[in-house]
Design a protein around this motif. Structure first.
Motif, short mmCIF file in Angstrom:
data_model
loop_
_atom_site.label_atom_id
_atom_site.label_comp_id
_atom_site.label_asym_id
_atom_site.label_seq_id
_atom_site.Cartn_x
_atom_site.Cartn_y
_atom_site.Cartn_z
N ALA A 152 0.25 -1.12 0.07
CA ALA A 152 -0.48 -0.13 0.15
C ALA A 152 1.01 0.83 -0.13
N THR A 153 1.66 1.45 1.32
CA THR A 153 2.91 2.03 0.97
C THR A 153 4.03 2.57 -0.48
N ALA A 154 3.98 1.40 -0.65
CA ALA A 154 4.81 1.31 -2.34
C ALA A 154 3.75 2.08 -3.54
N LEU A 155 2.84 1.47 -3.22
CA LEU A 155 1.42 1.76 -4.47
C LEU A 155 1.81 3.57 -4.16
N LYS A 156 1.72 4.48 -3.86
CA LYS A 156 2.09 5.72 -3.06
C LYS A 156 2.63 6.20 -4.24
N PHE A 157 4.01 6.00 -3.52
CA PHE A 157 5.52 6.13 -5.00
C PHE A 157 4.88 5.82 -6.23
N ALA A 158 4.22 4.68 -6.69
CA ALA A 158 4.15 4.42 -8.01
C ALA A 158 2.85 5.30 -8.50
N GLN A 159 2.09 5.66 -7.64
CA GLN A 159 0.76 6.78 -8.19
C GLN A 159 1.45 8.26 -8.24
N ALA A 160 2.73 8.06 -7.38
CA ALA A 160 3.11 9.47 -7.96
C ALA A 160 3.82 9.65 -9.43
N ARG A 161 4.32 9.10 -9.83
CA ARG A 161 4.80 8.87 -10.91
C ARG A 161 3.97 8.51 -12.34
N LEU A 162 2.89 8.76 -11.65
CA LEU A 162 1.51 7.58 -12.63
C LEU A 162 1.90 6.44 -13.18
N SER A 163 2.25 5.88 -14.12
CA SER A 163 2.74 4.33 -14.39
C SER A 163 3.47 4.24 -15.17
N PRO A 164 3.79 2.85 -14.37
CA PRO A 164 5.08 2.19 -16.21
C PRO A 164 4.86 2.74 -17.84
N PRO A 165 5.29 2.25 -17.95
CA PRO A 165 5.48 2.53 -19.70
C PRO A 165 4.88 1.00 -20.75
N THR A 166 3.37 1.49 -21.65
CA THR A 166 2.74 1.30 -21.84
C THR A 166 3.36 -0.66 -22.61
N PHE A 167 3.98 0.32 -23.35
CA PHE A 167 4.86 -0.39 -25.20
C PHE A 167 5.72 -1.43 -24.48
N ALA A 168 6.73 -0.79 -23.63
CA ALA A 168 7.03 -1.53 -22.21
C ALA A 168 6.36 -3.03 -21.45
N GLN A 169 5.12 -2.72 -21.23
CA GLN A 169 4.96 -3.29 -20.98
C GLN A 169 4.12 -4.40 -21.89
N ILE A 170 3.53 -4.09 -23.05
CA ILE A 170 3.03 -5.18 -23.43
C ILE A 170 3.82 -6.18 -24.07
N ALA A 171 5.29 -5.29 -24.82
CA ALA A 171 6.28 -6.16 -25.08
C ALA A 171 7.02 -7.80 -23.45
N SER A 172 6.58 -6.96 -22.55
CA SER A 172 7.08 -7.54 -21.35
C SER A 172 6.04 -8.71 -20.56
N GLU A 173 4.93 -8.55 -21.49
CA GLU A 173 3.61 -9.80 -21.52
C GLU A 173 3.55 -10.98 -22.19
N ALA A 174 4.09 -9.93 -22.98
CA ALA A 174 4.31 -11.37 -24.65
C ALA A 174 5.51 -11.93 -24.26
N ALA A 175 6.98 -11.77 -23.72
CA ALA A 175 7.90 -12.33 -23.32
C ALA A 175 8.05 -13.22 -22.27
N LEU A 176 7.23 -13.02 -21.10
CA LEU A 176 6.16 -14.25 -20.57
C LEU A 176 5.69 -15.91 -20.96
N GLY A 177 5.85 -15.20 -22.12
CA GLY A 177 5.08 -16.94 -23.00
C GLY A 177 6.72 -17.62 -23.58
N THR A 178 8.00 -16.52 -23.49
CA THR A 178 9.27 -17.20 -23.78
C THR A 178 9.53 -18.50 -23.51
N PRO A 179 9.77 -19.83 -24.44
CA PRO A 179 10.04 -21.21 -23.79
C PRO A 179 11.19 -20.67 -23.39
N GLN A 180 10.99 -22.28 -22.54
CA GLN A 180 12.57 -22.95 -21.55
C GLN A 180 13.31 -23.34 -22.81
N SER A 181 13.51 -23.69 -24.01
CA SER A 181 14.97 -24.15 -24.53
C SER A 181 15.36 -22.46 -25.04
#
Length: 396
Positions: free
Chosen positions: A257-286
């Motif tokens: 809850a405390t860290a979220l206040k710091f996060a709110q103060a800087r508004l939000s993390p970058p949108t495109f980078a989140q899209i890329a990072s979410e997709a990267a979670l599908g990277t195969p173990q190989s």
């Protein structure tokens, strides 16, 4: 004339980046520079991450939630569960790199002049984050002669005061490559429980372990539910340093809850980078199997070649992709600058990171450098040969 802040004057330079102007001069002099100074992998970013951005269907590049998109946090939680770290989406705040996660953590658990105990050498920017947060680092020195093993627990307990708020570790370690054993994590967990402290673990190199060793996370310890905070990032895991996406993870509701206040103060993390990072979670173990095999081979090559140089001592890493190297020089800052300014071998030279900046204890690490083995094996062999010849010629 107005003056800058004392905090600004005290902010340390990056030992990794402060030599960039000298490297640029070397480029202009048509020198080839082998970069051993920075942990920028040469491994390709997973194509699914790149495709997710190039094929997006957004019509407005809008803010995301301050804690990061729910879909991405849910997938991160699933990733952790696959790694036997039982967390949920609401235990995660997405940050602008692991750096912001560390700043949020320090801001959430420590006040001005509070203390955080850190085994050193440690990631150089911890010094900068502590200065920015008004926090005092209390170092526990580990030694290259012991391959940077965790100091005795008695050394930690000697340093705990009413001002102590946390112990911070990097596991596997930057700059040493040290990998904490399950028993060491349990010992640290017992200390923070005994003294009612936080245990903060920078686990961005979790995937990169060698010689059959496995990573053990602090949140695999049930007793750390209220005491544990993980710092994480996609930068190294998916070779996505430029995405600047990390996260802070904790089961402690008050911390989140405390860290979220710091996060709110800087508004939000970058949108495109989140899209890329979410997709990267599908990277195969190989992908990881191949990358880890490659880094292990590079490590073996680098250590073998360094051990051939008279007067050089090197710590052997069990994880990450760094090692600390002790050189037969008095001042590695001067040596690193000389390599770029005044030396070349057939038009080639190297760039290393002076290691004093990875300590907070004055006068320690002056004859050491950090080397990142993020180059291919042929380049590493050439780079070490350049280092050998340079040491023979250096008069500093």
């Amino acid at each position: 004339m107005p003056s800058v802040s004392r905090k600004g004057q005290q902010m340390p330079e990056s030992p990794i980046r402060k030599l960039v102007p000298f490297a640029e001069k070397a480029y202009k002099a048509n020198k080839t520079v082998y970069h051993l100074n920075i942990g920028q992998p040469d491994i390709k970013t997973p194509q699914i991450a790149m495709d997710a951005v190039s094929m997006h269907s957004l019509e407005i590049l809008a803010y995301s939630r301050s804690e990061g998109s729910e879909g991405y946090r849910t997938k991160i939680a699933n990733y952790y569960k696959r790694n036997e770290i039982p967390v949920e989406a609401d235990n995660i705040i997405v940050t602008t790199g692991g750096s912001e996660a560390l700043l949020f953590a320090m801001g959430s658990i420590a006040d001005i002049d509070d203390e955080i105990i850190i085994p050193e050498p440690f990631y150089a920017n911890y010094n900068g984050f502590a200065t920015a947060s008004g926090v005092k680092i209390v170092p526990v020195i580990s030694k290259i002669e012991d391959n940077f093993a965790l100091p005795p627990i008695s050394e930690f307990e000697k340093l705990i005061t009413p001002k102590t708020k946390a112990i911070l570790i990097c596991n596997p370690g930057n700059p040493t490559g040290y990998l904490y054993s399950k028993e060491e994590i349990k010992t640290l967990a017992a200390i923070v429980k005994k003294h009612d402290l936080f245990l903060v673990a920078d686990e961005v190199y979790r995937e990169f372990t060698y010689d059959g060793y496995e990573h053990y996370s602090i949140l695999q310890e049930e007793s750390m539910a209220e005491h544990g905070i993980i710092i994480d990032s996609v930068s190294k895991r998916y070779s996505m340093c430029g995405a600047r996406i990390g996260c802070l993870v904790s089961k402690n509701k008050q911390v989140m809850a405390t860290a979220l206040k710091f996060a709110q103060a800087r508004l939000s993390p970058p949108t495109f980078a989140q899209i890329a990072s979410e997709a990267a979670l599908g990277t195969p173990q190989s992908y990881f199997d191949n990358v880890i095999s490659e880094y292990e081979q590079r490590r073996n090559t680098l250590i073998r070649e360094l051990q051939k140089i008279p007067g050089v001592i090197v710590g052997v890493p069990k994880g990450a992709f760094y090692c600390i190297v002790q050189l037969p020089v008095k001042n590695s800052d001067d040596f690193a600058q000389w390599l770029l300014e005044s030396f070349d071998l057939n038009g080639e030279t190297i760039m290393v990171a002076p290691a004093a900046g990875f300590y907070s204890s004055p006068g320690v690490g002056l004859n050491q450098v950090r080397i990142a083995y993020v180059l291919n094996e042929d380049s590493l062999i050439k780079a070490v040969n350049i280092l050998k010849v340079a040491l023979e010629q250096y008069k500093g």
